[in-house]
Scaffold this motif. Structure first.
Motif, PDB file in Angstrom:
ATOM      1  N   LEU A   1       1.617  -4.073 -17.163  1.00  0.00           N
ATOM      2  CA  LEU A   1       1.740  -5.494 -17.494  1.00  0.00           C
ATOM      3  C   LEU A   1       2.876  -5.644 -18.492  1.00  0.00           C
ATOM      4  O   LEU A   1       3.167  -4.712 -19.249  1.00  0.00           O
ATOM      5  N   ARG A   2       3.505  -6.812 -18.503  1.00  0.00           N
ATOM      6  CA  ARG A   2       4.570  -7.043 -19.462  1.00  0.00           C
ATOM      7  C   ARG A   2       4.030  -6.887 -20.879  1.00  0.00           C
ATOM      8  O   ARG A   2       2.920  -7.331 -21.188  1.00  0.00           O
ATOM      9  N   GLU A   3       4.785  -6.232 -21.737  1.00  0.00           N
ATOM     10  CA  GLU A   3       4.346  -5.984 -23.113  1.00  0.00           C
ATOM     11  C   GLU A   3       3.943  -7.275 -23.804  1.00  0.00           C
ATOM     12  O   GLU A   3       4.620  -8.291 -23.693  1.00  0.00           O
ATOM     13  N   GLY A   4       2.809  -7.226 -24.507  1.00  0.00           N
ATOM     14  CA  GLY A   4       2.333  -8.405 -25.221  1.00  0.00           C
ATOM     15  C   GLY A   4       0.878  -8.242 -25.599  1.00  0.00           C
ATOM     16  O   GLY A   4       0.237  -7.216 -25.294  1.00  0.00           O
ATOM     17  N   PRO A   5       0.313  -9.244 -26.269  1.00  0.00           N
ATOM     18  CA  PRO A   5      -1.086  -9.162 -26.707  1.00  0.00           C
ATOM     19  C   PRO A   5      -2.071  -8.941 -25.560  1.00  0.00           C
ATOM     20  O   PRO A   5      -3.066  -8.227 -25.714  1.00  0.00           O
ATOM     21  N   GLU A   6      -1.800  -9.549 -24.390  1.00  0.00           N
ATOM     22  CA  GLU A   6      -2.746  -9.415 -23.273  1.00  0.00           C
ATOM     23  C   GLU A   6      -2.852  -7.961 -22.815  1.00  0.00           C
ATOM     24  O   GLU A   6      -3.945  -7.448 -22.573  1.00  0.00           O
TER      25      GLU A   6
ATOM     26  N   SER B   1      -5.779  -5.495  -8.755  1.00  0.00           N
ATOM     27  CA  SER B   1      -4.914  -5.977  -7.673  1.00  0.00           C
ATOM     28  C   SER B   1      -3.790  -6.863  -8.202  1.00  0.00           C
ATOM     29  O   SER B   1      -2.883  -7.212  -7.465  1.00  0.00           O
ATOM     30  N   TRP B   2      -3.844  -7.215  -9.476  1.00  0.00           N
ATOM     31  CA  TRP B   2      -2.787  -8.041 -10.051  1.00  0.00           C
ATOM     32  C   TRP B   2      -1.611  -7.216 -10.550  1.00  0.00           C
ATOM     33  O   TRP B   2      -0.658  -7.760 -11.066  1.00  0.00           O
ATOM     34  N   PHE B   3      -1.690  -5.908 -10.433  1.00  0.00           N
ATOM     35  CA  PHE B   3      -0.575  -5.080 -10.862  1.00  0.00           C
ATOM     36  C   PHE B   3       0.489  -5.099  -9.775  1.00  0.00           C
ATOM     37  O   PHE B   3       0.289  -4.580  -8.679  1.00  0.00           O
ATOM     38  N   VAL B   4       1.589  -5.748 -10.088  1.00  0.00           N
ATOM     39  CA  VAL B   4       2.650  -5.943  -9.115  1.00  0.00           C
ATOM     40  C   VAL B   4       3.962  -5.470  -9.726  1.00  0.00           C
ATOM     41  O   VAL B   4       4.043  -5.154 -10.909  1.00  0.00           O
ATOM     42  N   SER B   5       4.957  -5.406  -8.892  1.00  0.00           N
ATOM     43  CA  SER B   5       6.293  -5.049  -9.355  1.00  0.00           C
ATOM     44  C   SER B   5       7.258  -6.135  -8.899  1.00  0.00           C
ATOM     45  O   SER B   5       7.373  -6.381  -7.692  1.00  0.00           O
ATOM     46  N   PRO B   6       7.913  -6.825  -9.854  1.00  0.00           N
ATOM     47  CA  PRO B   6       7.907  -6.612 -11.300  1.00  0.00           C
ATOM     48  C   PRO B   6       6.580  -7.005 -11.941  1.00  0.00           C
ATOM     49  O   PRO B   6       5.780  -7.733 -11.348  1.00  0.00           O
TER      50      PRO B   6
END
Length: 425
Positions: free
Chosen positions: A194-199, A275-280
């Motif tokens: 996931l993109r770097e961040g609090p989540e 399943s939400w892990f996508v590229s980008p």
């Protein structure tokens, strides 16, 4: 036996540059558009045809997918060319451009054959490999591939070296065909999901730094300035920062965004939905909003489905060991209608611009439009609720489809395109 149907009233969008007509009429004969407006009403009256009230439905041109993956088009238990064309047609897509990655990378002219299906009206366009083996070191025969029918050159999810891209742009063997490049530095991304961040931190998933996209994107943007006569396309912009970077360019490369990045973000149950892990990688809500604004103001040109169908076995792998992506062309229009038209007040014309007309232009094709005698139309009901199921004969065979067996609002209830029969999948 001839089948005739009059839709009256029905909303009608004829094509680019036209406004949606409220209270229009359309006569369909054996799946083809026979007449519109008063001519349709007169012909139907003369033939004593029963009228169907479709006032809440929209008759519009087919959709266009600028890039998707299909790893095993001709064999296997998962998604094949037959099943993809069937499900895409049911979702209203009349054109799909396939990336070169798969069981046989399309790096030679003879690799571009065999994708024509009998009794199928969904047009298949093929991206050919940009570099040999997708390794980003040696160019494929660009001119030969374009002459053989490739819509453009791409290495799919991998990014070649900037020196090789610069060389290709300088040689110009692709002519006016586009080079589709993913702005993704795999070394900078590392194991990020996931993109770097609090989540990402709260969910415990490894983060993907913003630089994995902005660094290569900056370099690609510079190459476009140095080669303004070439068609460079950026595949899958995914952050608000990237939209700002593109907006500042005096000569912008073309760009696309995946539909999934417009409706999901890293704040949406990221801890449980592998399943939400996508590229980008998915960014946060600010990224999603930035992408939507970038689309609306023209910084980003078009939406692509960018589907990556996975089979059941691969979906059993841990998230960090499986390929990253989602599939399901039938989900795209309902999801974007809810996210953009219903929630944010977009018009149907604006939605079709980014989901049909502009993607066709990026591919160098004439935009879809309604034409008398043609079967290239779809009928969309934004109010109909349905539950996607893999048991549906028209459904994708991919195991990584979102919202299976959950209520989805909005459905393509009919499409004139012929697609392969289910037993051929």
């Amino acid at each position: 036996m001839t089948e005739m149907l009059l839709l009256d009233p029905v909303q009608v969008l004829k094509g680019p540059g036209h406004a949606v007509e409220i209270g229009g009429a359309a006569l369909l004969r054996d799946g083809r558009l026979e007449a519109l407006g008063e001519a349709a009403r007169a012909a139907a009256h003369a033939a004593n045809i029963t009228v169907q009230d479709a006032g809440q439905q929209l008759l519009a041109p087919c959709l266009v997918d600028a890039h998707s993956f299909l790893p095993a088009p001709f064999q296997g238990q998962g998604e094949t060319l037959n099943s993809l064309m069937r499900s895409a047609g049911a979702g209203g897509f009349g054109q799909i451009a396939l990336l070169p990655d798969g069981e046989t990378r399309r790096e030679r002219p003879e690799h571009l054959h065999g994708f024509e299906l009998k009794d199928c009206d969904v047009d298949v366009h093929l991206w050919a490999g940009f570099s040999q083996g997708g390794e980003g070191e040696q160019l494929t025969p660009h001119a030969d591939l374009i002459e053989a029918g490739a819509v453009g050159l791409s290495d799919g999810g991998a990014i070649p070296s900037m020196a090789l891209i610069d060389r290709a742009l300088t040689l110009g063997e692709c002519g006016s065909a586009p080079l589709l490049i993913s702005p993704l530095d795999l070394n900078l991304r590392g194991e990020g999901l996931l993109r770097e961040g609090p989540e990402a931190l709260r969910a415990g998933w490894p983060g993907d730094p913003l630089s994995s996209e902005t660094v290569p994107l900056s370099q690609l943007a510079q190459l476009q300035q140095e080669h303004p006569e070439r068609r460079l396309m950026v595949m899958g912009v995914s952050t608000a920062t990237s939209v700002d970077l593109l907006q500042r360019q005096p000569k912008r490369p073309g760009s696309t965004v995946s539909w999934w990045h417009l409706i999901q973000s890293s704040s949406d149950s990221a801890a449980t939905a592998a399943s939400w892990f996508v590229s980008p990688s998915l960014g946060d809500d600010a990224d999603r909003q930035g992408l939507i604004e970038g689309l609306r103001n023209g910084v980003i040109d078009a939406v692509a489905v960018h589907a990556l169908p996975l089979d059941d076995e691969e979906c059993l792998l841990p998230p960090d060991q499986r390929q990253r992506g989602v599939a399901g062309h039938q989900h795209v229009l309902p999801a974007l209608w809810q996210a953009l038209v219903v929630t944010r007040g977009w018009s149907a014309e604006e939605l079709w611009d980014i989901l049909s007309f502009k993607p066709a232009t990026l591919l160098g094709r004439t935009p879809e439009q309604l034409a008398l005698g043609s079967n290239r139309w779809l009928l969309f009901d934004p109010e109909q609720t349905w539950a996607p199921s893999r048991d549906d004969p028209s459904a994708s065979k991919a195991a990584n489809q979102p919202w299976l067996h959950r209520a989805v609002k909005g459905k393509v209830v009919a499409c004139g395109l012929r697609t392969p029969k289910s037993h051929c999948g």
